[in-house]
Design a protein around this motif. Structure first.
Motif, PDB file in Angstrom:
ATOM      1  N   GLN A 294     -10.902  -2.686   2.498  1.00 29.59           N
ATOM      2  CA  GLN A 294      -9.762  -2.182   1.733  1.00 29.59           C
ATOM      3  C   GLN A 294     -10.261  -1.282   0.605  1.00 29.59           C
ATOM      4  O   GLN A 294     -11.464  -1.065   0.447  1.00 29.59           O
ATOM      5  N   TRP A 295      -9.326  -0.765  -0.183  1.00 30.24           N
ATOM      6  CA  TRP A 295      -9.660   0.002  -1.377  1.00 30.24           C
ATOM      7  C   TRP A 295      -9.442  -0.898  -2.583  1.00 30.24           C
ATOM      8  O   TRP A 295      -8.602  -1.791  -2.560  1.00 30.24           O
ATOM      9  N   ASP A 296     -10.185  -0.654  -3.639  1.00 32.51           N
ATOM     10  CA  ASP A 296     -10.115  -1.518  -4.818  1.00 32.51           C
ATOM     11  C   ASP A 296      -8.911  -1.235  -5.708  1.00 32.51           C
ATOM     12  O   ASP A 296      -8.484  -2.107  -6.453  1.00 32.51           O
ATOM     13  N   THR A 297      -8.368  -0.018  -5.650  1.00 35.56           N
ATOM     14  CA  THR A 297      -7.216   0.314  -6.497  1.00 35.56           C
ATOM     15  C   THR A 297      -6.084   0.908  -5.669  1.00 35.56           C
ATOM     16  O   THR A 297      -6.303   1.455  -4.577  1.00 35.56           O
ATOM     17  N   TYR A 298      -4.897   0.806  -6.209  1.00 38.48           N
ATOM     18  CA  TYR A 298      -3.697   1.385  -5.599  1.00 38.48           C
ATOM     19  C   TYR A 298      -3.898   2.882  -5.382  1.00 38.48           C
ATOM     20  O   TYR A 298      -3.595   3.427  -4.317  1.00 38.48           O
ATOM     21  N   GLU A 299      -4.417   3.553  -6.414  1.00 36.40           N
ATOM     22  CA  GLU A 299      -4.572   5.009  -6.371  1.00 36.40           C
ATOM     23  C   GLU A 299      -5.560   5.454  -5.292  1.00 36.40           C
ATOM     24  O   GLU A 299      -5.349   6.473  -4.635  1.00 36.40           O
ATOM     25  N   GLU A 300      -6.633   4.684  -5.098  1.00 40.92           N
ATOM     26  CA  GLU A 300      -7.599   5.025  -4.047  1.00 40.92           C
ATOM     27  C   GLU A 300      -6.962   4.896  -2.668  1.00 40.92           C
ATOM     28  O   GLU A 300      -7.176   5.753  -1.798  1.00 40.92           O
ATOM     29  N   ALA A 301      -6.184   3.855  -2.459  1.00 39.76           N
ATOM     30  CA  ALA A 301      -5.505   3.664  -1.174  1.00 39.76           C
ATOM     31  C   ALA A 301      -4.466   4.760  -0.949  1.00 39.76           C
ATOM     32  O   ALA A 301      -4.330   5.283   0.165  1.00 39.76           O
TER      33      ALA A 301
END
Length: 87
Positions: free
Chosen positions: A68-75
């Motif tokens: 997964q991605w660590d932050t909302y913005e990265e995803a």
């Protein structure tokens, strides 16, 4: 956006926010990006905005140990890039 970049001086570029690009994809290309949170981090899902038909997802494609991605913005950024690649 390309048109605006063409008329700006070479040192200036128009860089829309993620939310503006997300809205543009939804309203003009009929692609809705949803961000999903689970125990491992954040993922994304892309579907048609009008009827919810599944298009693609970013589950287990992220860089962390859980896929997964660590932050909302990265995803969201990954989802935007995937959606742009679809058009």
């Amino acid at each position: 956006m390309k048109l605006l970049n063409a008329i700006l001086p070479y040192r200036d570029f128009y860089q829309p926010s993620q939310s503006l690009v997300q809205k543009w994809l939804r309203e003009t290309k009929n692609l809705h990006i949803s961000i999903i949170r689970n125990a491992c981090g954040y993922g994304y899902d892309i579907c048609k905005a009008d009827n919810g038909t599944y298009i693609a997802d970013g589950m287990y494609k992220g860089p962390n140990d859980g896929g997964q991605w660590d932050t909302y913005e990265e995803a969201l950024e990954a989802g935007i890039q995937e959606a742009i690649g679809l058009i």
